[in-house]
Every structure is written in structure tokens, then in C-alpha cells.
Scaffold this motif. Structure first.
Motif, mmCIF file in Angstrom:
data_model
loop_
_atom_site.group_PDB
_atom_site.id
_atom_site.type_symbol
_atom_site.label_atom_id
_atom_site.label_comp_id
_atom_site.label_asym_id
_atom_site.label_seq_id
_atom_site.Cartn_x
_atom_site.Cartn_y
_atom_site.Cartn_z
ATOM 1 N N ARG A 1 -16.992 4.199 -25.724
ATOM 2 C CA ARG A 1 -16.665 2.866 -26.986
ATOM 3 C C ARG A 1 -15.046 2.268 -26.839
ATOM 4 N NH1 ARG A 1 -21.694 4.782 -29.264
ATOM 5 N NH2 ARG A 1 -20.294 5.512 -30.450
ATOM 6 N N GLY B 1 -18.103 -5.215 -23.864
ATOM 7 C CA GLY B 1 -19.739 -4.852 -23.167
ATOM 8 C C GLY B 1 -19.945 -4.420 -22.086
ATOM 9 N N GLY B 2 -20.793 -4.505 -21.275
ATOM 10 C CA GLY B 2 -21.495 -4.103 -20.346
ATOM 11 C C GLY B 2 -20.208 -2.379 -19.303
ATOM 12 N N ASP B 3 -20.558 -2.565 -18.337
ATOM 13 C CA ASP B 3 -19.652 -0.869 -18.187
ATOM 14 C C ASP B 3 -18.733 -1.803 -17.118
ATOM 15 O OD1 ASP B 3 -20.623 -2.342 -15.504
ATOM 16 O OD2 ASP B 3 -22.083 -0.531 -15.469
ATOM 17 N N PHE B 4 -18.046 -2.534 -17.164
ATOM 18 C CA PHE B 4 -16.517 -2.749 -16.335
ATOM 19 C C PHE B 4 -15.437 -1.323 -16.796
ATOM 20 C CE2 PHE B 4 -18.228 -7.083 -16.661
ATOM 21 C CZ PHE B 4 -18.991 -6.874 -15.656
ATOM 22 N N HIS B 5 -16.070 -0.829 -17.808
ATOM 23 C CA HIS B 5 -14.666 -0.411 -18.218
ATOM 24 C C HIS B 5 -14.738 1.478 -17.137
ATOM 25 C CE1 HIS B 5 -18.426 1.221 -19.848
ATOM 26 N NE2 HIS B 5 -17.747 2.644 -20.196
ATOM 27 N N ARG B 6 -16.262 1.421 -16.152
ATOM 28 C CA ARG B 6 -15.771 2.766 -15.358
ATOM 29 C C ARG B 6 -15.228 2.457 -14.132
ATOM 30 N NH1 ARG B 6 -22.373 3.037 -14.835
ATOM 31 N NH2 ARG B 6 -21.350 5.252 -13.554
ATOM 32 N N ARG C 1 -21.150 8.083 -24.647
ATOM 33 C CA ARG C 1 -21.199 6.768 -25.319
ATOM 34 C C ARG C 1 -19.888 6.534 -26.305
ATOM 35 N NH1 ARG C 1 -26.941 8.267 -26.304
ATOM 36 N NH2 ARG C 1 -27.732 7.537 -24.099
ATOM 37 N N SER D 1 -13.945 -7.771 -22.726
ATOM 38 C CA SER D 1 -14.575 -6.929 -22.813
ATOM 39 C C SER D 1 -15.639 -5.989 -22.830
ATOM 40 C CB SER D 1 -16.130 -8.255 -23.330
ATOM 41 O OG SER D 1 -16.995 -8.316 -23.856
#
Length: 456
Positions: free
Chosen positions: A337, A353-358, A333, A351
Motif C-alpha cells: 500500500r 489500485g490494482g497490481d500495477f505497482h508489481r 499488503r 492509481s
């Protein structure tokens, strides 16, 4: 040719028939040989406690832990054999000659067990097996210990493998999910001997990475430079240990965006990065798992440095989260971040937030490490993935960014860049100790290190 029939399938042997006179000639005039009387595995004093911990989980039950069997690679050629990790952990035996052997814990009273090793002892100089059996004969695959020698090595009572077929059934690690889960869970915390073996694997791996950098000029000149890199590291792994702990990833350019790129058939381009993920496995089967992403020119470009520094910052945050009592998932985690916030800063995401970075990271940021590269993977979730870190656990921290070459959410200059930074750490009372600190991690230190090796 000799022919025989086995289970309805004709098996053709290319051995020439032998005469009875030759059999008689081969049966005599062999000197008596033996292994040194004092030979004993360095881990033999630790394995009884390991077996006792397993015994406590299955009172009154027969527990069977096979080493595994030889597997055919092609026609009459087998893969090189490596024993099942839990078998080696319980016995200390790690050699190729363990194929087919079985550890059995026989119930002894209501709560205890006696350990018995069913092994194929050395092929005696009787009959023709020692010179005609291509899979197990001494003249084909080398000498094995006899029963007495194996007992001295392990401290475990050893009997001939032939007796195993007469045993009643029991819990077998090859098919019993509960037993496999318990064995994985028992191996989560490493003792001091195990940490020492892992440090040795890490140290040899660091030397292998140095070998690779020195070999870069020749690798760059070869049309399959990735294979050259793989071969250079593989030489170090075989020279210093049992080999590589997993298939080496030597991924140049956009190949680094393929997480498990093991084809390693591409050329190297000095303008690109090389992602090298490799680990030496010691003779006792403990493996390192280290990744460095290196500029093939010896210098990072500005955009390569930008990506690398974000991944390194994520790794630093993950390492800072390691301590006894922390959740196993905390370090992942922390890594994510930093990655998500960096992608927002670049304008790739709106943003954090959420899991779009994946989309750009794809996988978790680390795993347990030990006798398997993804160690203890069958342990129950509550003691591993959802568990709490403990002193003595060894794990990797390996965030990455994999910016696919065809990803139109990215600016063109970022496409096709893959970066991973992976290190091995042991949890200590104070936090975590970096085991792979001998290899540089910052861009400046990598450039200095590469320059010195290439000049030398």
C-alpha cells in the motif's frame, strides 16, 4: 594407476598400489583416542519432543529422514556437505560428517516410535579405508564419532549405516511430499533455543556488514569490487559460523534491480548504491537474512534518498502489521500500500489500485526464517502462506523497489536504482521484536554509521 569397474563405468583412481608389507605397517601402533566423555549437544534435550511431534502425525509407520548424500561438484571433488535441515532439527547434528546418515523412527506400539540413527562411525585403524578412502577416510576428511560417542552426543540409539540397507521401506522425507510438508510445518514456530541461535546469526551478520563498510575503499579500487565485498563478508561468515546461509548478493548500481544477483562480478562506482543481501549461518545451521542498501560515497544523493525513504516507509508499515493472530500476508499488503501510494505521488502510477505497482517490486515482502533462508517452504499453504502468525515465528520484512535501467515508464533519474531494506523479526506476545536493530536503517543513521567506520 588402479582401475576398477563400478556399475559398468570405469572409475580411474590415481592412488598408487600398496604392498602387503605397507598394509601391515599401517595396521599397527596407533594410540587409542576418544572424544571427551561428557560431550553432548546443547540441543539434545530438546530433540526428543521434536521427534515426538513428528511421531504423532504417522502412528504405526516407519519414518525415514535422511541427512542427504555428497554431491559431485567437478570430477572427483564434492560440494561441501550441509545436512537436510529437518534431519538436523530432529537430531541436533549439523556437521559435514553427516553425509549419508539416516534417522529412522521405528514404530513402537500403535502410536509411538523409537528413534534410531544409522551412521558411518569413525574409520577404524583396520583395513585401508582410514588412509585410502578419499571421501570418508579419517586421514582424508577428519575424525567422526564412533557409535558410543554419537549416542552420548545425541541421546539417540546409534547403529552402523550398513544395517540401513536391510530395513523395510517406509515414509522417506526425500520422496514423500506429505512427510516433507509436515516437517516444514512443525518447524514454523521456533523455541527459545532456536531464537537464540538466530539472534547469534543476526549479530555475526551485523559484524560482517561493518567489515564490508570498512573494506569499501579497497573494494572501490578493484575492477571486481562486488567480488571483494562478497569475499569480505564470506570471511566473517566462515570465521564465526558454518559460512553464509545463502549466496551473498553484492549488487552495485543497476545490478541491484536483479533480485538474485549472485554473479557479483561488477565494479563499484562511488556515485551509485550497493545492495548487500547477506547472512551468516551458525554452526547449528540457523541463518540470518539482512539487506542494507548503502551509498558507496557514504552519502545518499537526493534521488537515492527519495527511493530509499519510500522503501523504508513501506518496511515500517509492514513491521507495524506483525502480531500474533494477524494473517501472514498482512505485512506484505501493508508494505505494498505504501509503495503504490508513493509511486502515485511520484507520478509513476495513475492509481494505487490494482497490481500495477508489481512492475517495480516484483516479489513478496518477506518470508519465514530459520534453518533455511526461505524456511519451512514446503509447509502447507493453510499453515504458512494463508496461515496466522504465532508467537515464536521468525520472519523477514523486506520490501524493495527495482527500477530497471531500461524502463521507459520511469523518469530518467530513477532508472537503474534498486533499493531493498530487510530485517529479521521474531513474533512476540506484544507484536514483533526487531532482531537486526544493531544495523542502522534510516538514511541519516546509515550515513553517520558509514562515516564512523570509514574514519576508524
Amino acid at each position: 594407476m588402479n582401475e576398477s569397474v563400478t556399475t559398468g563405468i570405469r572409475v580411474v583412481s590415481h592412488d598408487l598400489p600398496v604392498s602387503s608389507e605397507f598394509e601391515s605397517f599401517m595396521a599397527g601402533d596407533w594410540a587409542v583416542t576418544s572424544l571427551p566423555d561428557g560431550i553432548r549437544l546443547s540441543v539434545a534435550d530438546l530433540t526428543p519432543a521434536r521427534r515426538a511431534r513428528l511421531s504423532a502425525h504417522f502412528p504405526g509407520e516407519r519414518v525415514i529422514v535422511p541427512a542427504g548424500e555428497l554431491k559431485v561438484r567437478s570430477n572427483d571433488c564434492d560440494y561441501r556437505f550441509r545436512p537436510y535441515s529437518a534431519y538436523s532439527w530432529l537430531t541436533g547434528l549439523a556437521g559435514e560428517e553427516q553425509a549419508g546418515h539416516v534417522l529412522v523412527l521405528e514404530p513402537d506400539g500403535p502410536s509411538g516410535h523409537d528413534a534410531v540413527l544409522y551412521i558411518r562411525p569413525r574409520s577404524l585403524r583396520t583395513g585401508d579405508g582410514f588412509y585410502r578412502d578419499r571421501r570418508y577416510g579419517e586421514f582424508w576428511v577428519g575424525r567422526r564419532p564412533d557409535l558410543a560417542e554419537a549416542e552420548r552426543m545425541t541421546g539417540i540409539r546409534c547403529v552402523h549405516l550398513d544395517g540401513y540397507d536391510d530395513l523395510p521401506p517406509g515414509r522417506n522425507a526425500a520422496s514423500d511430499a506429505e512427510l516433507a510438508a509436515v516437517l516444514s510445518g512443525l518447524r514454523l514456530v521456533k523455541d527459545a533455543w532456536e531464537v537464540g541461535r538466530l539472534q547469534l546469526a543476526v549479530d555475526h551478520t551485523a559484524t560482517g556488514f561493518e567489515d564490508v563498510v570498512r573494506a569499501l575503499p579497497r573494494a572501490l579500487a578493484h575492477p571486481r569490487g562486488e567480488r571483494w565485498i562478497e569475499g569480505v563478508f564470506g570471511l566473517r561468515a566462515r570465521a564465526e559460523g558454518n559460512g553464509t546461509g545463502y549466496e551473498t548478493i553484492a549488487a552495485s548500481g543497476a545490478h541491484a534491480c536483479v533480485l538474485h544477483w549472485i554473479r557479483n562480478d561488477g565494479p563499484l562506482d562511488a556515485r551509485q548504491l550497493l545492495l548487500l543481501d547477506a547472512g551468516v549461518e551458525t554452526d547449528s545451521l540457523y541463518t540470518a537474512d539482512i539487506t542494507r542498501t548503502l551509498p558507496l560515497s557514504g552519502r545518499f544523493s537526493s534521488v537515492q534518498r527519495q527511493v530509499y525513504e519510500l522503501v523504508l516507509a513501506a518496511q515500517e508499515a509492514g513491521i507495524a502489521a506483525l502480531k500474533p493472530g494477524a494473517s501472514f500476508r498482512d505485512f506484505h499488503r501493508a508494505c505494498m500500500r505504501v509503495i503504490a501510494e508513493g509511486l502515485v505521488e511520484w507520478g509513476v502510477l495513475k492509481s494505487a489500485g490494482g497490481d500495477f505497482h508489481r512492475r517495480y517490486t516484483l516479489c513478496s515482502s518477506g518470508h519465514m526464517l530459520g534453518m533455511d533462508v526461505h524456511d519451512c517452504a514446503q509447509a502447507r499453504a493453510e499453515v504458512y502462506l494463508e496461515g496466522i502468525l504465532e508467537e515464536g515465528q521468525v520472519l523477514t520484512v523486506e520490501p524493495g523497489l527495482y527500477l530497471q535501467p531500461d524502463d521507459e515508464t520511469l523518469p530518467p533519474e530513477l532508472r537503474g536504482i534498486g533499493v531493498r531494506v530487510e530485517d529479521d523479526l521474531v513474533i512476540t506476545a506484544e507484536g514483533a521484536r526487531l532482531m537486526s536493530g544493531a544495523l542502522p536503517r534510516t538514511p541519516d543513521a546509515i550515513e553517520t554509521w558509514m562515516g564512523a567506520l570509514l574514519e576508524g
